[in-house]
Design a protein around this motif. Structure first.
Motif, PDB file in Angstrom:
ATOM      1  N   PRO A  41     -47.647  47.281 -41.685  1.00 20.79           N
ATOM      2  CA  PRO A  41     -47.502  46.224 -40.916  1.00 20.79           C
ATOM      3  C   PRO A  41     -45.750  46.542 -39.815  1.00 20.79           C
ATOM      4  N   GLY A  42     -45.410  47.688 -40.794  1.00 17.77           N
ATOM      5  CA  GLY A  42     -44.002  47.966 -41.101  1.00 17.77           C
ATOM      6  C   GLY A  42     -43.836  48.910 -38.953  1.00 17.77           C
ATOM      7  N   VAL A  43     -45.028  49.497 -38.587  1.00 23.00           N
ATOM      8  CA  VAL A  43     -44.766  50.029 -37.718  1.00 23.00           C
ATOM      9  C   VAL A  43     -45.110  49.164 -36.325  1.00 23.00           C
ATOM     10  N   THR A  44     -45.468  47.787 -36.008  1.00 25.47           N
ATOM     11  CA  THR A  44     -45.835  47.023 -35.012  1.00 25.47           C
ATOM     12  C   THR A  44     -44.583  46.534 -34.945  1.00 25.47           C
ATOM     13  N   ALA A  45     -43.570  46.075 -36.582  1.00 23.71           N
ATOM     14  CA  ALA A  45     -42.693  45.167 -36.896  1.00 23.71           C
ATOM     15  C   ALA A  45     -40.984  46.778 -35.488  1.00 23.71           C
ATOM     16  N   PHE A  46     -41.504  47.700 -36.014  1.00 23.93           N
ATOM     17  CA  PHE A  46     -40.436  48.338 -35.046  1.00 23.93           C
ATOM     18  C   PHE A  46     -40.525  48.637 -33.821  1.00 23.93           C
ATOM     19  N   LEU A  47     -41.399  48.356 -33.581  1.00 25.74           N
ATOM     20  CA  LEU A  47     -42.180  48.666 -32.210  1.00 25.74           C
ATOM     21  C   LEU A  47     -41.906  47.281 -31.234  1.00 25.74           C
ATOM     22  N   HIS A  48     -41.838  46.285 -31.713  1.00 30.16           N
ATOM     23  CA  HIS A  48     -41.100  45.146 -31.310  1.00 30.16           C
ATOM     24  C   HIS A  48     -39.530  45.234 -30.853  1.00 30.16           C
ATOM     25  N   ARG A  49     -39.033  45.599 -32.339  1.00 26.33           N
ATOM     26  CA  ARG A  49     -37.551  45.924 -32.011  1.00 26.33           C
ATOM     27  C   ARG A  49     -37.104  46.460 -31.075  1.00 26.33           C
ATOM     28  N   ILE A  50     -37.792  47.578 -30.727  1.00 21.55           N
ATOM     29  CA  ILE A  50     -37.588  48.740 -29.763  1.00 21.55           C
ATOM     30  C   ILE A  50     -38.119  47.970 -28.223  1.00 21.55           C
ATOM     31  N   CYS A  51     -38.869  47.428 -28.245  1.00 15.63           N
ATOM     32  CA  CYS A  51     -39.200  46.241 -26.519  1.00 15.63           C
ATOM     33  C   CYS A  51     -37.708  45.359 -26.994  1.00 15.63           C
ATOM     34  N   ARG A  52     -37.789  44.286 -27.681  1.00 16.78           N
ATOM     35  CA  ARG A  52     -36.552  43.874 -27.421  1.00 16.78           C
ATOM     36  C   ARG A  52     -35.258  44.057 -27.180  1.00 16.78           C
ATOM     37  N   TYR A  54     -34.631  47.756 -26.094  1.00 14.55           N
ATOM     38  CA  TYR A  54     -34.191  48.529 -24.748  1.00 14.55           C
ATOM     39  C   TYR A  54     -34.105  46.354 -23.600  1.00 14.55           C
ATOM     40  N   THR A  55     -34.443  46.128 -23.766  1.00  5.73           N
ATOM     41  CA  THR A  55     -35.291  44.190 -23.053  1.00  5.73           C
ATOM     42  C   THR A  55     -33.653  43.915 -22.748  1.00  5.73           C
ATOM     43  N   VAL A  56     -32.723  43.930 -23.676  1.00  9.61           N
ATOM     44  CA  VAL A  56     -31.533  42.632 -23.563  1.00  9.61           C
ATOM     45  C   VAL A  56     -30.402  44.860 -22.847  1.00  9.61           C
ATOM     46  N   VAL A  57     -31.071  45.966 -23.230  1.00  7.88           N
ATOM     47  CA  VAL A  57     -30.340  46.663 -22.393  1.00  7.88           C
ATOM     48  C   VAL A  57     -29.806  46.987 -20.960  1.00  7.88           C
ATOM     49  N   GLY A  58     -31.992  46.989 -21.014  1.00 10.27           N
ATOM     50  CA  GLY A  58     -31.996  47.356 -19.403  1.00 10.27           C
ATOM     51  C   GLY A  58     -31.759  45.849 -18.297  1.00 10.27           C
ATOM     52  N   VAL A  59     -31.142  44.920 -18.665  1.00  7.58           N
ATOM     53  CA  VAL A  59     -30.093  44.578 -17.816  1.00  7.58           C
ATOM     54  C   VAL A  59     -29.698  45.278 -16.771  1.00  7.58           C
ATOM     55  N   ALA A  60     -29.246  46.310 -17.286  1.00  6.42           N
ATOM     56  CA  ALA A  60     -28.399  47.046 -16.958  1.00  6.42           C
ATOM     57  C   ALA A  60     -28.688  48.308 -15.651  1.00  6.42           C
ATOM     58  N   VAL A  61     -30.400  47.984 -15.752  1.00  5.34           N
ATOM     59  CA  VAL A  61     -31.163  48.922 -14.256  1.00  5.34           C
ATOM     60  C   VAL A  61     -30.971  48.236 -13.292  1.00  5.34           C
ATOM     61  N   PRO A  62     -31.449  46.982 -13.042  1.00  6.51           N
ATOM     62  CA  PRO A  62     -31.086  45.864 -11.979  1.00  6.51           C
ATOM     63  C   PRO A  62     -29.822  46.165 -11.502  1.00  6.51           C
ATOM     64  N   ALA A  63     -28.466  45.560 -12.284  1.00  7.79           N
ATOM     65  CA  ALA A  63     -26.983  45.898 -11.997  1.00  7.79           C
ATOM     66  C   ALA A  63     -27.407  46.824 -10.907  1.00  7.79           C
ATOM     67  N   PHE A  64     -27.020  47.531 -11.363  1.00  7.53           N
ATOM     68  CA  PHE A  64     -26.523  49.452 -10.916  1.00  7.53           C
ATOM     69  C   PHE A  64     -27.368  49.646  -9.994  1.00  7.53           C
ATOM     70  N   GLY A  65     -29.075  49.251 -10.256  1.00  5.13           N
ATOM     71  CA  GLY A  65     -29.370  49.105  -9.132  1.00  5.13           C
ATOM     72  C   GLY A  65     -29.264  48.801  -7.244  1.00  5.13           C
ATOM     73  N   LEU A  66     -28.671  47.298  -7.977  1.00  5.70           N
ATOM     74  CA  LEU A  66     -28.217  46.376  -7.006  1.00  5.70           C
ATOM     75  C   LEU A  66     -26.972  46.920  -5.906  1.00  5.70           C
ATOM     76  N   ALA A  67     -26.068  47.371  -7.490  1.00  5.80           N
ATOM     77  CA  ALA A  67     -24.730  47.953  -7.059  1.00  5.80           C
ATOM     78  C   ALA A  67     -24.654  49.085  -6.092  1.00  5.80           C
ATOM     79  N   THR A  68     -25.670  49.804  -6.368  1.00  9.20           N
ATOM     80  CA  THR A  68     -25.956  51.294  -5.929  1.00  9.20           C
ATOM     81  C   THR A  68     -26.271  51.159  -3.931  1.00  9.20           C
ATOM     82  N   GLY A  69     -27.124  49.414  -4.232  1.00 10.24           N
ATOM     83  CA  GLY A  69     -28.106  49.515  -2.817  1.00 10.24           C
ATOM     84  C   GLY A  69     -27.231  48.946  -2.454  1.00 10.24           C
ATOM     85  N   ALA A  70     -26.708  48.197  -2.558  1.00 11.39           N
ATOM     86  CA  ALA A  70     -25.320  47.367  -1.699  1.00 11.39           C
ATOM     87  C   ALA A  70     -24.472  48.714  -1.150  1.00 11.39           C
ATOM     88  N   GLN A  71     -23.747  49.366  -2.652  1.00  7.96           N
ATOM     89  CA  GLN A  71     -23.133  50.595  -1.763  1.00  7.96           C
ATOM     90  C   GLN A  71     -23.930  51.900  -0.353  1.00  7.96           C
TER      91      GLN A  71
END
Length: 157
Positions: A41-52, A54-71
């Motif tokens: 079960p450690g493999v699935t727990a690890f994959l879930h931790r990756i998803c969780r 990187y989801t938090v850090v992934g907020v940077a994608v639309p933030a920088f995308g909006l800034a780029t689009g505005a620029q």
């Protein structure tokens, strides 16, 4: 400044969305195997931790995308509006469906480790999760195509 914002946006997308897409895609397979007793079960727990994580850090994608689009002055272009809507749908799908189903399957795995039957529940959950993850990945593929092709854009492509 536009080139810097665009570079950070693209790098953030590659480094955050990519791992989520891969880990989320692998999770259903490993959840089925774990429920069947074929994998730790450690493999699935690890994959879930990756998803969780990187989801938090992934907020940077639309933030920088909006800034780029505005620029660039393209925030009202149809291709970008569609991309924003698809990104929002993908984010909701990830936060409201994929991550919660992963958590439930991890709980089922925990119950299976204690001797309770979990094969059928895990198989159904994993199948639904695989479908949701496929839709999530398809949404991102469409966004990437829109970002490259930019229909109606006067800036290239």
């Amino acid at each position: 400044m536009t080139k810097l914002l665009l570079s950070v946006h693209v790098l953030a997308a590659i480094l955050t969305i990519g791992p989520v897409a891969v880990a989320a895609s692998l999770f259903p397979r490993y959840a089925r195997e774990t429920a069947a007793g074929e994998r730790s079960p450690g493999v699935t727990a690890f994959l879930h931790r990756i998803c969780r994580g990187y989801t938090v850090v992934g907020v940077a994608v639309p933030a920088f995308g909006l800034a780029t689009g505005a620029q660039m002055g393209v925030l009202t272009d149809a291709w970008l509006v569609v991309s924003i809507v698809l990104t929002a749908i993908a984010a909701v799908l990830l936060a409201a469906v994929i991550l919660p189903v992963q958590r439930r399957l991890l709980a089922v795995e925990g119950a299976a480790a204690e001797g309770e039957a979990a094969d059928a529940t895990a198989a159904r959950g994993a199948a639904r999760l695989a479908m949701a993850t496929g839709i999530f990945n398809l949404l991102w593929a469409v966004v990437v195509v829109l970002m490259i092709v930019r229909p109606g854009s006067t800036t290239g492509a």
